[in-house]
Each structure stands twice: as structure tokens, then as C-alpha cells.
Design an enzyme around this catalytic site. Structure first.
Site, mmCIF file in Angstrom:
data_model
loop_
_atom_site.group_PDB
_atom_site.id
_atom_site.type_symbol
_atom_site.label_atom_id
_atom_site.label_comp_id
_atom_site.label_asym_id
_atom_site.label_seq_id
_atom_site.Cartn_x
_atom_site.Cartn_y
_atom_site.Cartn_z
ATOM 1 N N ASN A 173 -62.754 -35.944 -7.259
ATOM 2 C CA ASN A 173 -61.511 -36.260 -7.782
ATOM 3 C C ASN A 173 -60.534 -36.716 -6.533
ATOM 4 O O ASN A 173 -60.360 -36.100 -5.716
ATOM 5 C CB ASN A 173 -60.926 -34.581 -8.048
ATOM 6 C CG ASN A 173 -59.653 -34.934 -8.551
ATOM 7 O OD1 ASN A 173 -58.768 -36.235 -8.682
ATOM 8 N ND2 ASN A 173 -58.882 -34.020 -8.952
ATOM 9 N N GLY B 203 -57.483 -27.817 -1.150
ATOM 10 C CA GLY B 203 -56.755 -28.640 -0.045
ATOM 11 C C GLY B 203 -56.362 -27.784 1.078
ATOM 12 O O GLY B 203 -55.599 -28.177 1.798
ATOM 13 N N GLU C 176 -52.699 -29.274 -10.091
ATOM 14 C CA GLU C 176 -51.553 -30.048 -9.798
ATOM 15 C C GLU C 176 -50.618 -30.686 -10.874
ATOM 16 O O GLU C 176 -49.456 -30.893 -10.867
ATOM 17 C CB GLU C 176 -52.113 -31.270 -8.808
ATOM 18 C CG GLU C 176 -52.623 -30.753 -7.376
ATOM 19 C CD GLU C 176 -53.848 -31.222 -6.829
ATOM 20 O OE1 GLU C 176 -54.227 -32.442 -7.135
ATOM 21 O OE2 GLU C 176 -54.238 -30.729 -5.996
ATOM 22 N N SER D 50 -62.013 -26.962 -1.643
ATOM 23 C CA SER D 50 -62.282 -27.074 -0.313
ATOM 24 C C SER D 50 -63.877 -26.959 -0.492
ATOM 25 O O SER D 50 -64.501 -26.488 0.628
ATOM 26 C CB SER D 50 -62.064 -25.991 0.598
ATOM 27 O OG SER D 50 -60.553 -26.149 0.854
ATOM 28 N N HIS E 96 -55.410 -29.982 -14.404
ATOM 29 C CA HIS E 96 -55.542 -29.689 -13.120
ATOM 30 C C HIS E 96 -54.605 -29.049 -12.509
ATOM 31 O O HIS E 96 -53.425 -29.280 -13.285
ATOM 32 C CB HIS E 96 -55.784 -31.193 -12.219
ATOM 33 C CG HIS E 96 -56.216 -30.787 -10.684
ATOM 34 N ND1 HIS E 96 -55.198 -30.474 -9.856
ATOM 35 C CD2 HIS E 96 -57.557 -30.812 -10.299
ATOM 36 C CE1 HIS E 96 -55.910 -30.276 -8.679
ATOM 37 N NE2 HIS E 96 -57.166 -30.595 -8.802
ATOM 38 N N GLU F 216 -60.974 -23.811 -10.471
ATOM 39 C CA GLU F 216 -60.370 -24.099 -9.057
ATOM 40 C C GLU F 216 -59.584 -23.194 -8.691
ATOM 41 O O GLU F 216 -58.358 -23.268 -9.013
ATOM 42 C CB GLU F 216 -59.841 -25.502 -9.349
ATOM 43 C CG GLU F 216 -60.695 -26.682 -9.558
ATOM 44 C CD GLU F 216 -60.420 -27.942 -9.173
ATOM 45 O OE1 GLU F 216 -61.125 -28.680 -8.484
ATOM 46 O OE2 GLU F 216 -59.267 -28.246 -9.488
ATOM 47 N N LYS G 29 -57.781 -37.907 -6.568
ATOM 48 C CA LYS G 29 -56.258 -37.644 -6.743
ATOM 49 C C LYS G 29 -55.632 -39.089 -6.388
ATOM 50 O O LYS G 29 -55.816 -39.990 -6.762
ATOM 51 C CB LYS G 29 -55.883 -36.518 -5.683
ATOM 52 C CG LYS G 29 -56.910 -35.132 -6.027
ATOM 53 C CD LYS G 29 -56.397 -34.085 -5.102
ATOM 54 C CE LYS G 29 -57.412 -33.002 -5.541
ATOM 55 N NZ LYS G 29 -56.827 -31.673 -4.968
HETATM 56 P P1 13P Z 1 -60.081 -30.026 -2.195
HETATM 57 O O1 13P Z 1 -61.651 -30.315 -2.422
HETATM 58 O O2 13P Z 1 -59.300 -31.209 -1.548
HETATM 59 O O3 13P Z 1 -59.712 -28.578 -1.786
HETATM 60 O O4 13P Z 1 -59.667 -30.252 -3.730
HETATM 61 C C1 13P Z 1 -60.143 -29.663 -4.814
HETATM 62 C C2 13P Z 1 -59.586 -30.485 -5.931
HETATM 63 O O5 13P Z 1 -58.478 -29.873 -6.391
HETATM 64 C C3 13P Z 1 -60.516 -30.980 -6.948
HETATM 65 O O6 13P Z 1 -59.981 -31.284 -8.120
#
Ligand code: 13P
Length: 253
Positions: free
Chosen positions: A9, A175, A99, A215, A97, A169, A11
Site C-alpha cells: 500500500n 506506521g 486512514e 509495520s 483503510h 490492521e 498510500k
Molecule cells: P505500515 O506498514 O507503514 O505500518 O502501514 C500499514 C498499512 O496501513 C498498510 O495498509
């Protein structure tokens, strides 16, 4: 065996040139992929056509949108529709997601509509769920995730559900560098599968791919993916580094 997936992803990161270079680096390497061992790149909307062209000759490597709208077309400035994704040959879409839930107030009900429209257009939803830190600390993560699944997925028939990929997740691990331990991931994945089994029967639940996200990196992918109910990962930060994501792909069961 259930489908195992390493999903990147990106992002809202990278310029198109950087994205192209990253795909070039990753695609120049060969992987042991097949129908049950796949790779997905969820790229920003402006790069979908570029990325789709880059993988067009590659079997078992797919491109995903990071979002879509719940309507087919119309006066919805700035949104991306499933019809557009179909017209580009895009086969997957990330939905729900954390976010998007947090910054764009996407509700479970709204996500149910997005899941429906994606399935109606033969696009595989990668449906994200997961609890924030305060819920984990209160110990009510199971109920929290169960509600997300119930309100966005349980209206589906068994045949429809089988077309959905679930990504667990935990928000506190995204992150932050703070990965759920492989035991914590396994525990929640097994719980999700148990919930699916209670609603759809064990045979259906056993077929659903459940990815872990939060992560994931080269150094922990193999341990996480080796858990019996963890069927791969949805990877943010580490998917932007070719050498990291290569190892993550090779860590699939
Ligand atoms: P990270 O791998 O940067 O923690 O992000 C995970 C994520 O949100 C994947 O969609």
C-alpha cells in the site's frame, strides 16, 4: 490452500517516476508466484494506468486502487468509480483503510455499499478492519472488529464473501514501528475466522484470505506469515523500499 498475498500500500507517496522505478526494481526480480501466492500493489489513483501497464505481462501480480466511490458515475468531483477501474483492467480495491475511516469519516455502512459495488463489478475488495489503541488497551478489540465485519460484510452471500480479502490492521501498529506480535496477529486472525465460520460455516471461513497489516517489514514478515491464520500482509512503509518488499514477497507461505 488459501490464497496468500503480499500487498503493497503505497498510500499517498512517491512521484510517478519514483513509482515507476520502484516497480521496475521489484518486477525485474523473479518470484515463486502462482494462483495461491500473489502480489498486489495498491497505488495512488493517478498511477493506476502506469502500474497496470507495468504488470500487464506478469501473472499473479495485480494492481489495486486505494479506494473507490459507492456510485458508478455522476457528479462526484474527485472520486474514482469501479467502472473507471474496470476500464483500466484494475482487479482489486482497498476499502475501509483506517486512514479513510479516520480522516474521511467512512462508516461501516458506507463501506458496505463500496464492497457491494466493487463485487458487482468483479473487483476484489481488500477490506480493512482493526482497532485503535484505546480499544486494545480496554481489551475489547474482538467486539470492535466483529462489529466492523458484521456491519460491512455480513449482508453478503457466502459466494460473495469468498471474493473478499480481509486485512486486519491494528491502528496502533500502523506506521508506528510497533508490530503486533505474531501471537497477537494469530489470535485476532483466528478470531476473525471463527466469526466468519459462525456466520457462513467453516468451509467458507477456511477459504477467506486474511492479511495482517501494521509495520510489516523484511525482518518480521516470515514469522508473521508463518502463523496458521495469517495469509500474507498489507504493507505500507516497507513496500516503498524494493529490497524490503522483495523479502516480504519471498516470505509468503
Ligand atoms: P505500515 O506498514 O507503514 O505500518 O502501514 C500499514 C498499512 O496501513 C498498510 O495498509
Amino acid at each position: 490452500m488459501r490464497k496468500q498475498i503480499a500487498a503493497a500500500n503505497w498510500k499517498m507517496n512517491l512521484t510517478i517516476t519514483e513509482g515507476q522505478q520502484l516497480l521496475d526494481q521489484l518486477l525485474s526480480h523473479s518470484y515463486d508466484l502462482n494462483e495461491n501466492r500473489q502480489v498486489v500493489f495498491a497505488v495512488p489513483a493517478p498511477y493506476l494506468a502506469m502500474a497496470q501497464a507495468a504488470v500487464s505481462e506478469k501473472k499473479h501480480i495485480h494492481i489495486a486502487a486505494q479506494n473507490c466511490y459507492n456510485k458508478k458515475s455522476g457528479a462526484y468531483t474527485g472520486e474514482t468509480s469501479v467502472v473507471m477501474l474496470n476500464s483500466l483492467g484494475i482487479t482489486h480495491v482497498v476499502l475501509g483503510h483506517s486512514e479513510r475511516r479516520e480522516y474521511f469519516q467512512e462508516s461501516n455502512q458506507f463501506l458496505a455499499e463500496k464492497v457491494n459495488i466493487a463485487l458487482e463489478h468483479q473487483i476484489t475488495p481488500i477490506f480493512c478492519c482493526g482497532e485503535p489503541l484505546q480499544i486494545r488497551e480496554a481489551g475489547t478489540q474482538n467486539e470492535f472488529v466483529a462489529k466492523q465485519l458484521e456491519e460491512s460484510l455480513y449482508h453478503l452471500s457466502a459466494d460473495e464473501l469468498k471474493k473478499v480479502v480481509i486485512a486486519y490492521e491494528p491502528i496502533w501498529a500502523i506506521g508506528t514501528g510497533k508490530t503486533a506480535t505474531s501471537e497477537q496477529a494469530q489470535e485476532m486472525h483466528a478470531y476473525i475466522r471463527q466469526q466468519l465460520a459462525a456466520k457462513y460455516g467453516d468451509a467458507v471461513a477456511q477459504e477467506i484470505t486474511i492479511l495482517y497489516g501494521g509495520s510489516v517489514k523484511a525482518s518480521n514478515a516470515q514469522e508473521l506469515f508463518s502463523q496458521p491464520d495469517v495469509d500474507g500482509g498489507l504493507v505500507g512503509g516497507a513496500s516503498l523500499i524494493a529490497d524490503e518488499f522483495k523479502v516480504i514477497i519471498d516470505s509468503l507461505k
